[in-house]
Scaffold this motif. Structure first.
Motif, PDB file in Angstrom:
ATOM      1  N   GLU A  14       0.831  -1.204   0.000  1.00 23.43           N
ATOM      2  CA  GLU A  14       0.000   0.000   0.000  1.00 23.43           C
ATOM      3  C   GLU A  14       0.864   1.252   0.000  1.00 23.43           C
ATOM      4  N   ALA A  15       1.956   1.239   0.753  1.00 27.29           N
ATOM      5  CA  ALA A  15       2.849   2.399   0.818  1.00 27.29           C
ATOM      6  C   ALA A  15       3.476   2.670  -0.556  1.00 27.29           C
ATOM      7  N   GLU A  16       3.924   1.604  -1.223  1.00 25.76           N
ATOM      8  CA  GLU A  16       4.506   1.765  -2.559  1.00 25.76           C
ATOM      9  C   GLU A  16       3.478   2.303  -3.551  1.00 25.76           C
ATOM     10  N   LEU A  17       2.253   1.787  -3.479  1.00 26.59           N
ATOM     11  CA  LEU A  17       1.192   2.268  -4.370  1.00 26.59           C
ATOM     12  C   LEU A  17       0.874   3.735  -4.104  1.00 26.59           C
ATOM     13  N   SER A  18       0.880   4.146  -2.849  1.00 29.45           N
ATOM     14  CA  SER A  18       0.615   5.547  -2.499  1.00 29.45           C
ATOM     15  C   SER A  18       1.656   6.471  -3.123  1.00 29.45           C
ATOM     16  N   VAL A  19       2.907   6.062  -3.080  1.00 30.76           N
ATOM     17  CA  VAL A  19       3.980   6.862  -3.679  1.00 30.76           C
ATOM     18  C   VAL A  19       3.783   6.961  -5.191  1.00 30.76           C
ATOM     19  N   ILE A  20       3.437   5.854  -5.834  1.00 29.43           N
ATOM     20  CA  ILE A  20       3.201   5.855  -7.277  1.00 29.43           C
ATOM     21  C   ILE A  20       2.067   6.817  -7.634  1.00 29.43           C
ATOM     22  N   VAL A  21       0.966   6.754  -6.879  1.00 26.57           N
ATOM     23  CA  VAL A  21      -0.178   7.628  -7.140  1.00 26.57           C
ATOM     24  C   VAL A  21       0.206   9.089  -6.948  1.00 26.57           C
ATOM     25  N   ARG A  22       0.908   9.405  -5.860  1.00 30.40           N
ATOM     26  CA  ARG A  22       1.324  10.789  -5.608  1.00 30.40           C
ATOM     27  C   ARG A  22       2.230  11.300  -6.728  1.00 30.40           C
ATOM     28  N   ASN A  23       3.171  10.475  -7.157  1.00 26.29           N
ATOM     29  CA  ASN A  23       4.087  10.886  -8.228  1.00 26.29           C
ATOM     30  C   ASN A  23       3.326  11.127  -9.529  1.00 26.29           C
ATOM     31  N   ARG A  24       2.371  10.254  -9.826  1.00 20.78           N
ATOM     32  CA  ARG A  24       1.582  10.420 -11.055  1.00 20.78           C
ATOM     33  C   ARG A  24       0.751  11.697 -10.985  1.00 20.78           C
ATOM     34  N   GLU A  25       0.115  11.934  -9.846  1.00 18.24           N
ATOM     35  CA  GLU A  25      -0.691  13.148  -9.692  1.00 18.24           C
ATOM     36  C   GLU A  25       0.175  14.390  -9.838  1.00 18.24           C
ATOM     37  N   SER A  26       1.364  14.356  -9.271  1.00 14.15           N
ATOM     38  CA  SER A  26       2.287  15.482  -9.372  1.00 14.15           C
ATOM     39  C   SER A  26       2.704  15.708 -10.819  1.00 14.15           C
ATOM     40  N   LYS A  27       3.014  14.639 -11.528  1.00  7.17           N
ATOM     41  CA  LYS A  27       3.417  14.744 -12.931  1.00  7.17           C
ATOM     42  C   LYS A  27       2.278  15.307 -13.781  1.00  7.17           C
ATOM     43  N   LEU A  28       1.050  14.807 -13.557  1.00  3.05           N
ATOM     44  CA  LEU A  28      -0.106  15.312 -14.307  1.00  3.05           C
ATOM     45  C   LEU A  28      -0.344  16.791 -14.020  1.00  3.05           C
ATOM     46  N   SER A  29      -0.185  17.182 -12.772  1.00  4.98           N
ATOM     47  CA  SER A  29      -0.349  18.581 -12.396  1.00  4.98           C
ATOM     48  C   SER A  29       0.684  19.451 -13.103  1.00  4.98           C
ATOM     49  N   ASP A  30       1.939  18.984 -13.138  1.00  2.00           N
ATOM     50  CA  ASP A  30       3.001  19.722 -13.834  1.00  2.00           C
ATOM     51  C   ASP A  30       2.690  19.853 -15.317  1.00  2.00           C
ATOM     52  N   MET A  31       2.196  18.761 -15.929  1.00  3.22           N
ATOM     53  CA  MET A  31       1.878  18.788 -17.353  1.00  3.22           C
ATOM     54  C   MET A  31       0.737  19.765 -17.643  1.00  3.22           C
ATOM     55  N   ARG A  32      -0.267  19.804 -16.787  1.00  3.94           N
ATOM     56  CA  ARG A  32      -1.377  20.740 -16.975  1.00  3.94           C
ATOM     57  C   ARG A  32      -0.887  22.176 -16.867  1.00  3.94           C
ATOM     58  N   ARG A  33      -0.031  22.400 -15.878  1.00  2.00           N
ATOM     59  CA  ARG A  33       0.508  23.740 -15.655  1.00  2.00           C
ATOM     60  C   ARG A  33       1.323  24.199 -16.867  1.00  2.00           C
ATOM     61  N   GLU A  34       2.020  23.261 -17.509  1.00  3.47           N
ATOM     62  CA  GLU A  34       2.837  23.574 -18.681  1.00  3.47           C
ATOM     63  C   GLU A  34       2.019  23.598 -19.964  1.00  3.47           C
ATOM     64  N   GLY A  35       0.733  23.235 -19.874  1.00  8.68           N
ATOM     65  CA  GLY A  35      -0.136  23.255 -21.031  1.00  8.68           C
ATOM     66  C   GLY A  35       0.043  22.083 -21.968  1.00  8.68           C
ATOM     67  N   LYS A  36       0.638  20.999 -21.493  1.00 10.33           N
ATOM     68  CA  LYS A  36       0.840  19.832 -22.334  1.00 10.33           C
ATOM     69  C   LYS A  36      -0.448  19.020 -22.434  1.00 10.33           C
TER      70      LYS A  36
END
Length: 95
Positions: A69-91
């Protein structure tokens, strides 16, 4: 479910829970996949030794480790962060 749980317990694996995967499209037939959560590292090692051995219903089983569960939580957080960065950059996002 009890067949899978019993198979592992009879071989010294302390099982916390077992979940079988069913096919929703055809009315709920068993897909041949189960997730077995074990209690400790010793049980984990014993379960891995059952890989490619005969299992319940005369089928060869595959035993593979999955994420905690801890590993999955990290994966989800990283993905959410990456998606947020991509939205901010307009990708453009592909789902």
């Amino acid at each position: 479910e009890s067949d899978v749980t019993s198979h592992f317990k009879e071989r010294g694996v302390e099982v916390k829970s077992t979940r079988l995967v069913y096919n929703k499209r055809d009315g709920g037939s068993f897909r041949g996949v189960a997730f077995v959560d074990v209690k400790d590292k010793e049980s984990f090692e014993k379960a891995l030794q059952l890989n490619q051995k005969m299992g319940p219903l005369g089928r060869v089983i595959k035993v593979l480790p999955t994420k905690t569960e801890a590993e999955l939580s990290v994966i989800v957080r990283n993905r959410e962060s990456k998606l947020s960065d991509m939205r901010r950059e307009g990708k453009e996002l592909r789902e």
